[in-house]
Every structure is written in C-alpha cells, then in structure tokens.
Design an enzyme around this catalytic site. Structure first.
Site, short mmCIF file in Angstrom:
data_model
loop_
_atom_site.label_atom_id
_atom_site.label_comp_id
_atom_site.label_asym_id
_atom_site.label_seq_id
_atom_site.Cartn_x
_atom_site.Cartn_y
_atom_site.Cartn_z
N ASP A 56 -2.31 -5.37 8.98
CA ASP A 56 -1.23 -4.73 9.68
C ASP A 56 -0.39 -5.99 10.25
OD1 ASP A 56 0.28 -3.04 11.92
OD2 ASP A 56 -0.90 -4.50 13.22
N THR A 90 5.27 -4.51 8.75
CA THR A 90 5.34 -5.56 7.54
C THR A 90 6.85 -5.28 6.99
OG1 THR A 90 3.01 -5.22 7.19
CG2 THR A 90 4.18 -6.39 5.44
#
Length: 546
Positions: A56, A90
């Site tokens: 994550d 991301t």
C-alpha cells in the site's frame, strides 16, 4: 554596500528544480514496483525492529522518514489520496513524479515554468471533464456485480487477491449494512461504524462478518452470565473500585472506631453506585476503569455482565449505536447521585464468545444504527495487519462507489484514453501551452507502462496497442466498448475491462489527476531554496570550546 548575508545555504534556479525532481523520482521508484495486480510487496523495518510487509503506497511512504521538502510533499499527497478515496495512493505518487520529470525537461528547453504550469492546469481541467463525459459509467447501468468487482479490483494487488471473491462480498455487505441518511436526504456509508478485530489461528477464509459491535475484552467474573438478552447497557468512564482519597489529601483520625467507619464508607460509596445502576435497569456494565471484587460480587448476585478496561473510543461508538450515553459521573442536578434510565443503551443481546485463543464481547441488534464487525483470522500479525489495510481500502472504494454512483474502467484504460485525447486537444491550441499539454499527455502513460512492466510484459508494445484502440474510439469509428479498453495483466493483452470486471470509482481517477497535478505544480513553482543553519544553543557547547 555589503550584500545580504544569509545564515544558511541557498540554492536557486535549475539546481533547486533538479534536486526536487530527483527527490520525487527517488520516492516514486520506491513504490513503482508495487503498482497493479502483479505488483510486489515491500518489507519495512523501523528503528525498534518492528516489521511491516505491505504494498500500500500510503503505508510505505508513511513508514519512510523522508527529509527532503519536495519528498515530503509527495508523502502528504499520498496520505491525502488515502483519506479522500482510500485507494490509488501509489498511482498518484508515480504520476506526480512523472509530471515533474517531464516539466523539468521542458524547462531545460527554455520554456518558462509559468507557461508549463498554466498548460498543466488546463490539461487537468480538460482531463476531468473527459472522464466525466466519456469514461464514467453510472452504477444503475451496470449489474449488481459491479460493486463487488470494484472491491475485487482494489484487492487484486493486495495479499488477499487470491481470496478476493470472499473478501469483496464481505466488504460490500459490511458497507451496505451501515447505510445512513443525512439531513439533506443523501445516503452515507460511514466506514468508521465497521470495526475490524484480528484473531490468530485458522485461515483467512474463516474470517467472519458479525452483525453487531465487538469488544476485545472479557467479563470480570466467570460466574457472570455469558449471554444477556434485551440488554440495557450502562457506559461508564470511571472506576468501580473502593474509593480512595485524592493524592495529597490527609485525614487525621484520633478514634480507631472512626477509622473503621471511614473504611466502610469508602467501600459503601462504590456499592451504592453499583446498586444505582442495577436499580435503573442496567444488566450490562461497560467501564473504561477497573471493577474490584466487591463490586463484581454485587453484579454476580444480580446476574449483571460487567466488563472493565474498555477503550473510551469503543464506548463512544457503542453509545452512538445503542442510543445510550457515556457517563463521566453519577452526580445529578440536586447535588446527589442517581442514574437516569434514558442514559442506558439498548441492544438485542450481549454475549461473550470464544474466538481463537481469547474471548470477544459481541453486542448485536443495536437500537439506533447498525454496527458491523469483521473478525479477521490468520497465521500471524504481519498477515493480519496487511489484510486489515487491504480490507479497509476495499471498503473505502465501495463507500465512494455507492456515494458517487459512478465507475470507470481500470487497467490503464482511463490514462491511455486521456493521453490520446490531450494530444489531440493540444494541437488545437496556438500557444506555448501546447507543449505542456502534450507533455502531460505523455506523462499519463507512466501508469499503463508501469502496470505492464510489473507484469513482466513488453510495455512499449502493449501501450502502443492500447493507444491505437483509444485513438480509434475517439475518431468516431466505434463508440462504447472501445473506450473501456485496458490491459489484461494475466495474459499480456488488451481487452474490454468493463466486461472483465476491472472497475474503479470514477471519483478516484479524477482525484488522482487533480492531486498529482497540484502537487507537481506546487513543486514546479519553487525556484529558490534556503536551508537555514542550525542555531547554536548559547548555554551549550560553542563549537570546540565550552
């Protein structure tokens, strides 16, 4: 006339711009390989040896101690995306870094940063309009599976990707059950009403969704009832232990008999509180403080379940869910003590059940709002922590999808479509902004390229095929499904990602482009950096002397 002296280091012009771009690219490269369903995980070890295994983006960047100011902007950007959407942390960092890199190349070609900034802001505005107009699909136009598919898409890159069917259904069920309506009549899905507890043992598929609230506590005495039906819950924020004098208060006694009376009175004060609670109708008592043996005995005699050392945040949630009130004291307006029955919460049942190695308290059938608890099972803490993060992201995606009521195809479809559209759009402009918008269009391709690279495919060939499909769609040769063409990272092909069930909230894409552009523009505006020297402490050592 002497020049202005600065107690620090000053970096100006292209030097500071290059340093900022390098810092942004360094952070982007850390998270780049974790993008997509075939992305890899990162293992982060902090100073005290605690290990975090995750892919994550927001969690990775939160664990890094970034010192460079431009790098900190990207860390905050990732956290903002996490708070606003819950996923896409991301992608937003990778896109912002690529925009900065592309802008820096234009600056080297003597194009002024102001021109680039105005071009980027125009591209952002047109991109958001294009997504709303051409890439958004209303939830009503899709079948019921679409929401589950959106949750599965979020989970596909996580550790629970293999069990996505099971957890996606759990996430959707949990979010739908906590539905509330605000004053304006809009449906809201508070993810905060869903608590996640972790228990060692069994496999991930043995995790369960409980229709109620769970406390990671146990009842005070084994003689108390294990299940209380039609529960009246007293929520306390004080001790039910023998009363003690405040620190620093002295009582001077000259008669030994009076000393014994004082001791009895100290015990009686606590017992009186317990009897008041029982008289008001409470058959479950939850407190943030302790409960001693004397109070416990009274509760056992009256068949009351008592639980001590509960978290205050948990009790506040229970108060909201059951219609009760957290009591800080039993004092009333008449300067005495009493318990108003209206402050007690209502629930169908409160039960202690064994889960794994310990017990949990389940509060089911709450009066005012529906509460949900997910009990996760797994082998170790690292696995359970990552499943918790993955499930939270998926629930945020479900919440955003249900609230915004729009979805968009995933797998690089939106970025490839925007790249083609913005290239065509830039050619309609007769100003220098044309170059900036063309650069913005190329930078967007970093997402499909990174997805393809992480899947061990030829990114150049796949992205070229993807752009060809989108170019055909936008020329008007074919409408509809060609707009939804994205990457298939299992077989290394392009496909209709709406049919394949690779879906994301359209809002997540719009916010990603907005946040990434704004972060890139913020860093691009900087042309002068002054790092002040640390001030010497006049009381401390002065250089090499004392």
């Amino acid at each position: 006339m002497s020049g202005l002296s600065i107690n620090g280091q000053r970096t100006t012009g292209q030097d500071v711009r290059s340093q900022n771009v390098q810092a942004a690219l360094a952070i982007s490269n850390i998270v780049k390989t974790s993008l997509g369903p075939v992305g890899l995980d990162k293992m982060l070890v902090d100073q005290i040896g605690d290990v975090t295994i995750t892919n994550d983006g927001a969690t990775i960047l939160r664990q890094l101690e970034v010192e460079h100011p431009a790098g900190k902007v990207l860390v905050e950007l990732s956290n903002m995306q996490d708070q606003e959407v819950g996923d896409g942390t991301t992608s937003v960092v990778i896109l912002a870094a690529e925009l900065l890199k592309s802008a820096n190349e234009l600056v080297k070609k003597n194009i002024h940063p102001t021109t680039i900034i105005s071009g980027f802001l125009l591209a952002k505005k047109e991109a958001c309009k294009f997504i709303k107009r051409n890439m958004s699909i209303r939830l009503n136009d899709l079948n019921e599976e679409a929401i589950i598919n959106a949750a599965k898409t979020s989970m596909s890159s996580k550790i629970i990707g293999g069990e996505a069917d099971f957890f996606a259904k759990m996430a959707v069920d949990a979010v739908r059950r906590v539905k509330t309506t605000d004053a304006k009549g809009k449906d809201k899905y508070p993810v905060g009403a869903i608590s996640i507890l972790k228990a060692h043992g069994k496999s991930a598929r043995d995790s369960e969704l409980v229709n109620g609230f769970s406390l990671n506590c146990v009842k005070v005495s084994t003689q108390m009832p294990k299940v209380v039906s039609k529960a009246k819950i007293a929520l306390l924020d004080f001790d039910l232990r023998k009363a003690k004098m405040a620190f620093g208060v002295q009582v001077l006694v000259d008669d030994p008999e009076k000393l014994e009376e004082i001791r009895k009175m100290e015990g009686e004060m606590t017992l009186r509180k317990c009897r008041m609670l029982i008289k008001a109708g409470a058959n479950v008592v939850l407190t943030t403080g302790g409960i001693d043996d004397m109070a416990s005995k009274v509760f056992v005699q009256h068949g009351v379940m008592a639980v001590r050392r509960c978290k205050k945040t948990d009790l506040r949630k229970i108060a909201r869910l059951t219609g009760g009130r957290l009591l800080l004291t039993l004092s009333d307006e008449s300067e005495g003590e009493s318990v108003d029955p209206s402050t007690l919460g209502d629930a169908e049942s409160v039960a202690e059940e064994k889960v794994g190695d310990g017990e949990l308290i389940y509060i089911k059938g709450c009066a005012s709002t529906r509460a949900q608890t997910i009990v996760l099972r797994g082998a170790n803490d690292y696995f359970l922590d990552e499943v918790d993060r993955s499930l939270h992201d998926a629930m945020c995606i479900v919440k955003r999808t249900l609230e915004s009521n729009t979805l968009a195809p995933g797998g690089g479809a939106v970025e490839a479509a925007l790249s083609v559209f913005l290239e065509h759009f830039s050619l309609t402009l007769g100003t220098r902004a044309q170059l900036a918008i063309g650069t913005f269009a190329q930078a967007l391709l970093v997402i499909p390229k990174t997805l393809a690279n992480n899947g061990a495919f030829d990114a150049t060939e796949l992205v070229a095929r993807l752009r060809a499909y989108h170019s055909k769609a936008q020329k008007g040769d074919s409408k509809g499904s060609l707009y939804y063409t994205g990457l298939d990272l299992t077989n290394g092909e392009v496909r209709d990602n709406v049919k394949a069930g690779v879906l994301e909230p359209a809002m997540a894409k719009i916010k990603m482009i907005r946040f990434a552009t704004e972060a890139a523009v913020t860093i691009l505006r900087i042309d002068d950096a002054v790092k002040m020297n640390q001030k010497e402490d006049p009381k401390g050592p002065q250089r090499d002397r004392y």
